[in-house]
Design a protein around this motif. Sequence first.
Motif, mmCIF file in Angstrom:
data_model
loop_
_atom_site.group_PDB
_atom_site.id
_atom_site.type_symbol
_atom_site.label_atom_id
_atom_site.label_comp_id
_atom_site.label_asym_id
_atom_site.label_seq_id
_atom_site.Cartn_x
_atom_site.Cartn_y
_atom_site.Cartn_z
ATOM 1 N N VAL A 297 0.956 -1.241 0.001
ATOM 2 C CA VAL A 297 -0.102 -0.010 0.018
ATOM 3 C C VAL A 297 0.696 1.148 0.005
ATOM 4 N N LEU A 298 2.095 1.179 0.918
ATOM 5 C CA LEU A 298 2.916 2.456 0.734
ATOM 6 C C LEU A 298 4.337 1.834 0.364
ATOM 7 N N THR A 299 4.878 2.792 -0.528
ATOM 8 C CA THR A 299 6.254 2.236 -1.082
ATOM 9 C C THR A 299 7.410 3.307 -0.291
ATOM 10 N N ILE A 300 8.496 2.583 -0.327
ATOM 11 C CA ILE A 300 9.627 3.541 0.103
ATOM 12 C C ILE A 300 9.781 4.814 -0.686
ATOM 13 N N ARG A 301 9.338 4.637 -2.086
ATOM 14 C CA ARG A 301 9.542 5.941 -2.908
ATOM 15 C C ARG A 301 8.502 6.798 -2.400
ATOM 16 N N LYS A 302 7.448 6.443 -2.160
ATOM 17 C CA LYS A 302 6.168 7.377 -1.589
ATOM 18 C C LYS A 302 6.725 8.000 -0.357
ATOM 19 N N ILE A 303 7.403 7.162 0.635
ATOM 20 C CA ILE A 303 7.735 7.780 1.878
ATOM 21 C C ILE A 303 9.087 8.953 1.462
ATOM 22 N N SER A 304 9.818 8.565 0.567
ATOM 23 C CA SER A 304 10.904 9.628 0.103
ATOM 24 C C SER A 304 10.296 10.924 -0.528
ATOM 25 N N GLU A 305 9.252 10.795 -1.343
ATOM 26 C CA GLU A 305 8.755 11.959 -1.875
ATOM 27 C C GLU A 305 8.062 12.816 -0.887
ATOM 28 N N VAL A 306 7.383 12.145 0.263
ATOM 29 C CA VAL A 306 6.620 12.899 1.265
ATOM 30 C C VAL A 306 7.741 13.727 1.973
ATOM 31 N N ALA A 307 8.933 13.091 2.378
ATOM 32 C CA ALA A 307 10.062 13.536 2.967
ATOM 33 C C ALA A 307 10.427 14.791 2.115
ATOM 34 N N LYS A 308 10.635 14.609 1.097
ATOM 35 C CA LYS A 308 11.170 15.811 0.264
ATOM 36 C C LYS A 308 10.146 16.899 -0.006
ATOM 37 N N LYS A 309 8.963 16.585 -0.195
ATOM 38 C CA LYS A 309 7.855 17.553 -0.418
ATOM 39 C C LYS A 309 7.735 18.356 0.764
ATOM 40 N N TYR A 310 7.914 18.028 1.991
ATOM 41 C CA TYR A 310 7.711 18.593 3.255
ATOM 42 C C TYR A 310 9.123 18.736 3.946
ATOM 43 N N ASP A 311 10.267 18.678 3.022
ATOM 44 C CA ASP A 311 11.508 19.208 3.527
ATOM 45 C C ASP A 311 11.980 18.618 4.954
ATOM 46 N N ILE A 312 11.672 17.313 5.074
ATOM 47 C CA ILE A 312 12.210 16.513 6.198
ATOM 48 C C ILE A 312 13.417 15.772 6.001
ATOM 49 N N LYS A 313 14.272 16.537 6.972
ATOM 50 C CA LYS A 313 15.654 15.800 6.846
ATOM 51 C C LYS A 313 16.074 15.089 7.859
ATOM 52 N N ASP A 314 15.363 15.369 9.202
ATOM 53 C CA ASP A 314 15.747 14.616 10.324
ATOM 54 C C ASP A 314 14.836 13.356 10.742
ATOM 55 N N GLU A 315 14.892 12.537 9.540
ATOM 56 C CA GLU A 315 14.045 11.101 9.806
ATOM 57 C C GLU A 315 14.414 10.410 10.582
ATOM 58 N N LYS A 316 13.592 9.955 11.543
ATOM 59 C CA LYS A 316 13.850 8.916 12.433
ATOM 60 C C LYS A 316 13.916 7.559 12.016
ATOM 61 N N LEU A 317 13.347 7.541 10.841
ATOM 62 C CA LEU A 317 13.592 6.283 9.826
ATOM 63 C C LEU A 317 13.105 5.138 10.162
ATOM 64 N N ILE A 318 11.770 4.723 10.130
ATOM 65 C CA ILE A 318 11.226 3.459 10.008
ATOM 66 C C ILE A 318 11.656 2.838 8.846
ATOM 67 N N ILE A 319 12.034 3.686 7.812
ATOM 68 C CA ILE A 319 12.373 3.021 6.697
ATOM 69 C C ILE A 319 13.458 1.947 6.658
ATOM 70 N N ASN A 320 14.481 2.402 7.791
ATOM 71 C CA ASN A 320 15.742 1.440 7.971
ATOM 72 C C ASN A 320 15.069 -0.051 8.254
ATOM 73 N N LEU A 321 14.100 0.130 9.157
ATOM 74 C CA LEU A 321 13.390 -1.234 9.579
ATOM 75 C C LEU A 321 12.962 -2.051 8.321
ATOM 76 N N VAL A 322 12.162 -1.286 7.615
ATOM 77 C CA VAL A 322 11.620 -2.041 6.302
ATOM 78 C C VAL A 322 12.422 -2.387 5.379
ATOM 79 N N GLN A 323 13.735 -1.857 5.182
ATOM 80 C CA GLN A 323 14.562 -2.105 3.931
ATOM 81 C C GLN A 323 15.778 -3.119 4.692
#
Length: 107
Positions: free
Chosen positions: A80-106
């Motif tokens: 339902v959600l992709t890493i690409r989408k998460i990255s796009e949202v981070a970029k859209k809202y200029d989020i640089k200090d991610e606590k990154l659940i992405i690392n868990l998923v990858q």
Amino acid sequence: MKSKSATSQVEVQKPILTERRLEYLSLIALGLSNTEIGKILCVEENTVKKTLEEICKKLKTEGRTHTRTYTAVSAVALGVLTIRKISEVAKKYDIKDEKLIINLVQE
């Protein structure tokens, strides 16, 4: 009896979540709190909570002992959600200090 053509029988499935709800979910995956999500999306914290409850219902994660991490990881696992989408949202809202659940998923 008329037969339907193959193209008319194919139904296009709508995404489970709207683009806006995918943004909410992406912001969770980036490790943001409800307060932070509310500020970014210009909504009240209660709206964030209600929306997240609705997302959990759609993903069938409500009623379980789960965390926000579980919901985000489940959304990625379900496709339902992709890493690409998460990255796009981070970029859209200029989020640089991610606590990154992405690392868990990858992993």
